[in-house]
Write an enzyme that holds these catalytic residues in place. Structure first.
Site, PDB file in Angstrom:
ATOM      1  N   LEU A  44      32.977  35.116  -7.818  1.00 57.86           N
ATOM      2  CA  LEU A  44      34.374  35.208  -8.244  1.00 57.86           C
ATOM      3  C   LEU A  44      35.156  34.309  -7.296  1.00 57.86           C
ATOM      4  O   LEU A  44      34.889  34.281  -6.098  1.00 57.86           O
ATOM      5  CB  LEU A  44      34.903  36.643  -8.117  1.00 57.86           C
ATOM      6  CG  LEU A  44      34.698  37.597  -9.277  1.00 57.86           C
ATOM      7  CD1 LEU A  44      35.188  38.986  -8.910  1.00 57.86           C
ATOM      8  CD2 LEU A  44      35.378  37.113 -10.535  1.00 57.86           C
ATOM      9  N   ASP A  45      36.124  33.595  -7.837  1.00 56.02           N
ATOM     10  CA  ASP A  45      36.953  32.726  -7.003  1.00 56.02           C
ATOM     11  C   ASP A  45      37.714  33.531  -5.966  1.00 56.02           C
ATOM     12  O   ASP A  45      37.950  34.736  -6.143  1.00 56.02           O
ATOM     13  CB  ASP A  45      37.963  31.967  -7.863  1.00 56.02           C
ATOM     14  CG  ASP A  45      37.297  31.038  -8.847  1.00 56.02           C
ATOM     15  OD1 ASP A  45      36.245  30.478  -8.514  1.00 56.02           O
ATOM     16  OD2 ASP A  45      37.844  30.876  -9.946  1.00 56.02           O
ATOM     17  N   LEU A  46      38.139  32.860  -4.928  1.00 58.71           N
ATOM     18  CA  LEU A  46      38.934  33.477  -3.863  1.00 58.71           C
ATOM     19  C   LEU A  46      40.162  34.187  -4.432  1.00 58.71           C
ATOM     20  O   LEU A  46      40.510  35.281  -3.997  1.00 58.71           O
ATOM     21  CB  LEU A  46      39.358  32.374  -2.875  1.00 58.71           C
ATOM     22  CG  LEU A  46      39.938  32.799  -1.542  1.00 58.71           C
ATOM     23  CD1 LEU A  46      38.892  33.505  -0.701  1.00 58.71           C
ATOM     24  CD2 LEU A  46      40.468  31.576  -0.801  1.00 58.71           C
ATOM     25  N   SER A  48      40.548  35.404  -7.491  1.00 51.56           N
ATOM     26  CA  SER A  48      40.228  36.354  -8.555  1.00 51.56           C
ATOM     27  C   SER A  48      39.797  37.671  -7.929  1.00 51.56           C
ATOM     28  O   SER A  48      39.361  37.712  -6.787  1.00 51.56           O
ATOM     29  CB  SER A  48      39.121  35.810  -9.455  1.00 51.56           C
ATOM     30  OG  SER A  48      39.550  34.634 -10.110  1.00 51.56           O
ATOM     31  N   ARG A 143      35.666  28.538 -12.792  1.00 47.86           N
ATOM     32  CA  ARG A 143      37.055  28.866 -13.145  1.00 47.86           C
ATOM     33  C   ARG A 143      37.294  28.847 -14.661  1.00 47.86           C
ATOM     34  O   ARG A 143      38.353  28.465 -15.140  1.00 47.86           O
ATOM     35  CB  ARG A 143      38.025  27.946 -12.409  1.00 47.86           C
ATOM     36  CG  ARG A 143      37.899  28.042 -10.896  1.00 47.86           C
ATOM     37  CD  ARG A 143      38.831  27.150 -10.134  1.00 47.86           C
ATOM     38  NE  ARG A 143      40.221  27.535 -10.238  1.00 47.86           N
ATOM     39  CZ  ARG A 143      40.834  28.477  -9.524  1.00 47.86           C
ATOM     40  NH1 ARG A 143      40.155  29.164  -8.620  1.00 47.86           N
ATOM     41  NH2 ARG A 143      42.104  28.745  -9.678  1.00 47.86           N
TER      42      ARG A 143
END
Length: 187
Positions: A44-46, A48, A143
């Protein structure tokens, strides 16, 4: 016996156990999970939040994370604006991104979900409406949900992964984790 951990990743936490950036002082999984030998099955992105699965079983990790298995991942996305049916239909048909056409998503508008507060909060603007979408995708490009909603004119403001396959975040607060059963179809 393989272990599977459901973790509710807070905003701003890296999906790795160490931060290799020079001079960075960011939180990592090691700030929350002290279980030896487990690794994230996906990322998961930073910026998110939400469900991250970790396991000590390499085959299970690949089965969850590898896009060829088409494991459904459901996200709650707060988007800018008020998407009309045409915008939602584009998401349902697949959206052309720089790296190609996405697989069709399941998408619906939902009422504001009862989620935890985010720190920092989403910037509220009186002149720009927002709404929540529930999207399920079966691939995992970088993303992807953010790029899909932006491509149809509704940038994502907040993104929470709620479900991966049959595993969901119910009862797991941000920064908390719990052990989960491994479904037999994954073995």
């Amino acid at each position: 016996m393989a272990r599977l951990i459901l973790f509710n990743k807070p905003y701003g936490v890296l999906c790795q156990f160490t931060d290799g950036s020079v001079g960075a002082d960011r939180q990592t999984l090691s700030d929350f999970i002290d279980v030896p030998g487990v690794y994230p099955a996906g990322r998961l992105d930073l910026d998110s939040e939400g469900l991250l699965l970790l396991t000590d079983d390499g085959k299970l990790q690949a089965r969850i994370a590898d896009p060829r298995f088409k494991m459904p991942k459901t996200y709650l996305a707060q988007v800018e604006g008020d998407p009309d049916e045409a915008s939602l239909m584009l998401l349902r048909q697949g959206v052309r991104l720089k790296d190609g056409l996405t697989r069709p998503a399941e998408v619906e508008r939902i009422a504001d979900p009862d989620l935890w507060s985010r720190d920092p909060p989403i910037r509220f603007r009186k002149s720009v409406p927002d709404c929540w979408l529930k999207l399920t995708i079966r691939e995992g490009r970088n993303r992807q949900v953010r790029r899909m909603t932006a491509a149809v004119g509704h940038p994502t403001l907040r993104l929470v992964r709620w479900r991966i396959g049959d595993w969901a975040l119910e009862g797991v607060q941000p920064g908390e984790w719990k052990e989960a059963p491994i479904m037999s179809f994954l073995r």
